[in-house]
Scaffold this motif. Structure first.
Motif, short mmCIF file in Angstrom:
data_model
loop_
_atom_site.label_atom_id
_atom_site.label_comp_id
_atom_site.label_asym_id
_atom_site.label_seq_id
_atom_site.Cartn_x
_atom_site.Cartn_y
_atom_site.Cartn_z
N VAL A 80 -6.36 1.14 51.32
CA VAL A 80 -6.51 1.81 50.02
C VAL A 80 -7.11 3.20 50.18
N PHE A 81 -8.16 3.30 50.99
CA PHE A 81 -8.88 4.57 51.09
C PHE A 81 -8.49 5.40 52.30
N GLY A 82 -7.70 4.83 53.21
CA GLY A 82 -7.27 5.56 54.39
C GLY A 82 -6.51 6.84 54.08
N PRO A 83 -5.59 6.81 53.13
CA PRO A 83 -4.83 8.04 52.84
C PRO A 83 -5.68 9.21 52.33
N TYR A 84 -6.88 8.94 51.87
CA TYR A 84 -7.72 10.03 51.37
C TYR A 84 -8.31 10.86 52.49
N GLY A 85 -8.39 10.31 53.69
CA GLY A 85 -8.83 11.05 54.87
C GLY A 85 -10.12 11.82 54.67
N TYR A 86 -10.06 13.13 54.92
CA TYR A 86 -11.25 13.97 54.84
C TYR A 86 -11.84 14.02 53.44
N ARG A 87 -11.01 13.79 52.41
CA ARG A 87 -11.51 13.84 51.03
C ARG A 87 -12.53 12.74 50.77
N PHE A 88 -12.37 11.60 51.45
CA PHE A 88 -13.35 10.52 51.30
C PHE A 88 -14.70 10.97 51.86
N GLY A 89 -14.69 11.67 52.97
CA GLY A 89 -15.93 12.21 53.53
C GLY A 89 -16.56 13.24 52.62
N LYS A 90 -15.73 14.08 51.99
CA LYS A 90 -16.27 15.05 51.03
C LYS A 90 -16.94 14.34 49.87
N TRP A 91 -16.33 13.24 49.41
CA TRP A 91 -16.91 12.47 48.31
C TRP A 91 -18.26 11.89 48.73
N LEU A 92 -18.36 11.38 49.96
CA LEU A 92 -19.62 10.81 50.44
C LEU A 92 -20.71 11.87 50.55
N ASP A 93 -20.33 13.08 50.92
CA ASP A 93 -21.32 14.15 51.12
C ASP A 93 -21.70 14.88 49.84
N THR A 94 -20.98 14.67 48.76
CA THR A 94 -21.25 15.37 47.50
C THR A 94 -22.50 14.81 46.83
N GLU A 95 -23.35 15.68 46.37
CA GLU A 95 -24.54 15.26 45.63
C GLU A 95 -24.12 14.69 44.28
N PRO A 96 -24.85 13.71 43.75
CA PRO A 96 -24.46 13.09 42.48
C PRO A 96 -24.39 14.06 41.31
N ASP A 97 -25.25 15.08 41.30
CA ASP A 97 -25.27 16.00 40.16
C ASP A 97 -24.43 17.26 40.39
N ALA A 98 -23.74 17.33 41.54
CA ALA A 98 -22.92 18.51 41.84
C ALA A 98 -21.62 18.47 41.05
N GLU A 99 -21.08 19.63 40.80
CA GLU A 99 -19.79 19.73 40.11
C GLU A 99 -18.69 19.32 41.09
N PRO A 100 -17.98 18.22 40.82
CA PRO A 100 -16.99 17.75 41.79
C PRO A 100 -15.71 18.59 41.77
N ASP A 101 -15.16 18.80 42.96
CA ASP A 101 -13.86 19.46 43.02
C ASP A 101 -12.77 18.41 42.82
N PRO A 102 -11.52 18.80 42.70
CA PRO A 102 -10.45 17.84 42.42
C PRO A 102 -10.31 16.74 43.47
N ASP A 103 -10.55 17.07 44.75
CA ASP A 103 -10.47 16.06 45.80
C ASP A 103 -11.52 14.97 45.59
N VAL A 104 -12.72 15.40 45.29
CA VAL A 104 -13.82 14.46 45.07
C VAL A 104 -13.56 13.62 43.83
N GLN A 105 -13.05 14.24 42.80
CA GLN A 105 -12.75 13.52 41.56
C GLN A 105 -11.67 12.47 41.78
N GLN A 106 -10.68 12.78 42.59
CA GLN A 106 -9.60 11.83 42.89
C GLN A 106 -10.15 10.62 43.65
N VAL A 107 -10.99 10.85 44.64
CA VAL A 107 -11.59 9.74 45.40
C VAL A 107 -12.53 8.94 44.50
N ARG A 108 -13.29 9.63 43.67
CA ARG A 108 -14.22 8.94 42.78
C ARG A 108 -13.49 7.97 41.85
N SER A 109 -12.37 8.40 41.28
CA SER A 109 -11.63 7.51 40.39
C SER A 109 -10.99 6.36 41.16
#
Length: 90
Positions: free
Chosen positions: A21-50
């Motif tokens: 399920v999460f393999g295709p997200y690749g580097y975007r999954f890592g970006k999601w993990l590194d993003t601070e909770p209160d930071a403004e998410p970029d589209p990659d992070v938002q896609q992984v979050r959903s």
């Protein structure tokens, strides 16, 4: 326990294997993990979050079903045991 295996299996059937399920997200999954909770998410992070939210919602649903089944089974087993003990004593 056996219930853990049942739950894992049901979540995998309903939601899919997490690696698949999460393999295709690749580097975007890592970006999601590194993003601070209160930071403004970029589209990659938002896609992984959903995607993570959807996966966890399915897992929660299966957890409730398995938890209910365990509770009902344990409650019925306890009631039968108490009934048999009272019946044997009287």
């Amino acid at each position: 326990m056996i219930w853990d295996d049942v739950l894992r299996h049901r979540v995998e059937v309903r939601c899919g294997d997490p690696g698949d399920v999460f393999g295709p997200y690749g580097y975007r999954f890592g970006k999601w993990l590194d993003t601070e909770p209160d930071a403004e998410p970029d589209p990659d992070v938002q896609q992984v979050r959903s995607a993570v939210a959807g996966y966890l919602a399915g897992a929660v649903h299966e957890g409730r079903l398995v938890g209910t089944a365990v509770g009902v089974t344990a409650g019925l087993a306890g009631a039968v045991l108490v009934f048999l003990l009272v019946w044997a004593v009287s």
